[in-house]
Scaffold this active site. Structure first.
Site, mmCIF file in Angstrom:
data_model
loop_
_atom_site.group_PDB
_atom_site.id
_atom_site.type_symbol
_atom_site.label_atom_id
_atom_site.label_comp_id
_atom_site.label_asym_id
_atom_site.label_seq_id
_atom_site.Cartn_x
_atom_site.Cartn_y
_atom_site.Cartn_z
ATOM 1 N N ASP A 1 5.883 10.255 17.483
ATOM 2 C CA ASP A 1 6.993 9.517 16.998
ATOM 3 C C ASP A 1 6.709 8.318 18.241
ATOM 4 O O ASP A 1 6.278 8.368 18.829
ATOM 5 C CB ASP A 1 8.250 10.646 17.725
ATOM 6 N N ASP B 1 3.248 4.326 16.875
ATOM 7 C CA ASP B 1 3.955 3.277 16.576
ATOM 8 C C ASP B 1 3.009 3.218 14.792
ATOM 9 O O ASP B 1 2.018 2.698 14.994
ATOM 10 C CB ASP B 1 4.585 1.582 16.528
ATOM 11 N N VAL B 2 3.700 3.901 13.681
ATOM 12 C CA VAL B 2 2.464 4.064 12.829
ATOM 13 C C VAL B 2 2.672 2.565 12.160
ATOM 14 O O VAL B 2 2.050 2.531 10.883
ATOM 15 C CB VAL B 2 2.932 4.881 11.849
ATOM 16 N N TYR C 1 13.672 0.780 0.356
ATOM 17 C CA TYR C 1 12.825 2.337 0.602
ATOM 18 C C TYR C 1 13.068 2.530 -0.903
ATOM 19 O O TYR C 1 11.942 3.567 -1.103
ATOM 20 C CB TYR C 1 14.856 2.764 0.828
#
Length: 442
Positions: free
Chosen positions: A236, A257-258, A347
């Protein structure tokens, strides 16, 4: 055929073996764990290491035996006694376990003996000795020296009871162990209530496991989590949140951090090859498409879509090279149909992209033995839907359009992911599993 999996949790290691029903040993795998010694006759182990080694050694033994895990009919295990651990309500350790060779509780053992309680009849007819290795002296030491841990503990039990809970979700103690070392009297009402009351620790009557299991008694069946057998690493951006979640799962945590490709690659390089990767990072931006800023659009795409690809690519390399693995991404019904009344084009587009990335990687990696799937939840009671649930004009429409008339519980979505990760889904790849209470059926 049917087989039995056994495990022996010893002082230095955990050994798992597989036997056939004729008693022939087919495999044996042992994994060591660390014991930390310190002044004052102290010896401690991390219960998370017990469980990690139980899972890993069991997997190794099953693989070495060359059998299907579904053919395991029973699991039997033993552990060292007098390894006392304080656990929260989720079964996570609040401090390292005081193992059998830890005898810091000498003064507490003397205090137990000094009560002269009838429960001490097995100890030289009340004359002793009482060992500092045993349950009540060690629990009393925790109460005296770490009162916050004692008060917070939902259960205080031993190594075998901890493993029992991890496997079955049942809180049960062993009768032979409790009878010998916890002063439990099966023939005289059970728990030594007067003894612990004399020591000011009557709370132990609630902290001990409520069930007393006789030798050989069936405890229960495996939980879905135990059957999956996962040692969990939670990633996370917020390390504290990752650690909180990891603690609830008995796992470990890293900050990640993706949207940072270099960080994702470094994380993959720094960890052993994963068996299962779950892509679950996600954010939402609600607003009219005529007004959304490009930066807001890009942020949603970077996290929800590109983040999935970055992590799948980085961690998938080792899976492909090894010839096995499972990647599961969290998509959404929003990737299949436009939802209403909240505006969230970014989204929806990102989740539609996740579906196609999932199918593309599944086709590309199928020959390598790596399965790639996604779960598409409907409206679920998570923090991401909290804002919408606070708006009746949104929330009421969600419920009206969901035939089951309610939101999903997060565990219902997690169960779908566990299924896709399991051997029960061994012929499933490229699937987007919809879990939506019937929303997309209309």
């Amino acid at each position: 055929m049917a087989y039995v999996l056994t495990a022996d949790g010893g002082t230095e290691s955990l050994r798992a073996r597989v036997y056939d029903l004729a008693g022939k040993e087919l495999s044996s795998v042992a994994l060591a764990y660390e014991t930390k010694f310190s002044a004052g006759a102290r010896a401690e182990q991390d219960p998370a290491d017990w469980w990690k080694n139980f899972v890993s050694a069991s997997r190794g033994a099953i693989a070495e035996a060359g059998i299907d895990p579904a053919e395991i009919d029973a699991i039997c295990f033993d552990t060292t006694c007098c390894s006392v651990v304080a656990l929260d309500e989720n079964g996570n350790a609040l401090r390292p376990a005081l193992i059998w060779m830890d005898v810091r509780a000498n003064a507490e053992a003397d205090a137990v003996l000094a009560t002269g309680d009838p429960a001490l009849c097995l100890n030289g007819n009340g004359a002793g000795p009482v060992s500092a290795e045993w349950m009540i002296p060690k629990s009393l030491w925790i109460k005296r020296n770490e009162p916050a841990i004692y008060d917070k503990a939902y259960r205080i039990c031993e190594y075998q009871d901890y493993i029992t809970y991890q496997l079955t979700g049942e809180w049960a103690a062993s009768l032979d162990n409790a009878g010998l070392r916890w002063h439990y009297r099966n023939d005289a009402g059970g728990w030594a209530a007067s003894l612990v009351t004399a020591l000011g620790m009557e709370a132990m009557l609630e902290k001990w496991p409520p069930r007393m299991a006789a030798p050989g008694e069936l405890i229960g069946t495996l939980t879905a989590k135990a059957a999956a057998g996962a040692s969990v690493i939670v990633a996370d951006m917020d390390l504290r949140e990752a650690e909180k979640t990891a603690a609830a799962l008995g796992g470990s945590a890293i900050a990640l951090d993706v949207t940072d490709a270099a960080a994702v690659e470094a994380a993959a390089a720094g960890l052993e090859a994963l068996d299962i990767l779950v892509n679950n990072a996600g954010i939402v931006h609600n607003g009219p498409s005529t007004e959304i800023g490009i930066a807001d659009w890009q942020r949603v795409i970077d996290v929800n879509l590109s983040g999935v690809f970055r992590t799948a690519r980085a961690f998938g390399r080792a899976m492909v090279a090894r010839g096995q693995g499972s990647v599961i991404s969290t998509s959404s019904i929003c990737g299949q149909v436009p939802v209403w009344p909240q505006p969230q084009a970014a989204y929806n587009a990102a989740k539609a992209g996740v579906n196609l990335v999932t199918k593309s990687l599944a086709v590309e990696w199928a020959a390598s033995g790596v399965r790639v799937n996604a779960v598409a939840p409907g409206y679920t009671a998570t923090e991401l839907t909290l804002a919408g649930r606070s708006k009746p004009e949104w929330y009421n429409v969600w419920l009206e359009r969901t035939p089951m008339g309610r939101l999903a519980d997060p565990d219902e979505i997690a169960s779908a992911a566990v299924f896709l990760a399991s051997d029960a889904a061994s012929y499933i790849t490229g699937t987007v599993l919809t879990v939506d209470g019937g929303y997309t059926a209309l």
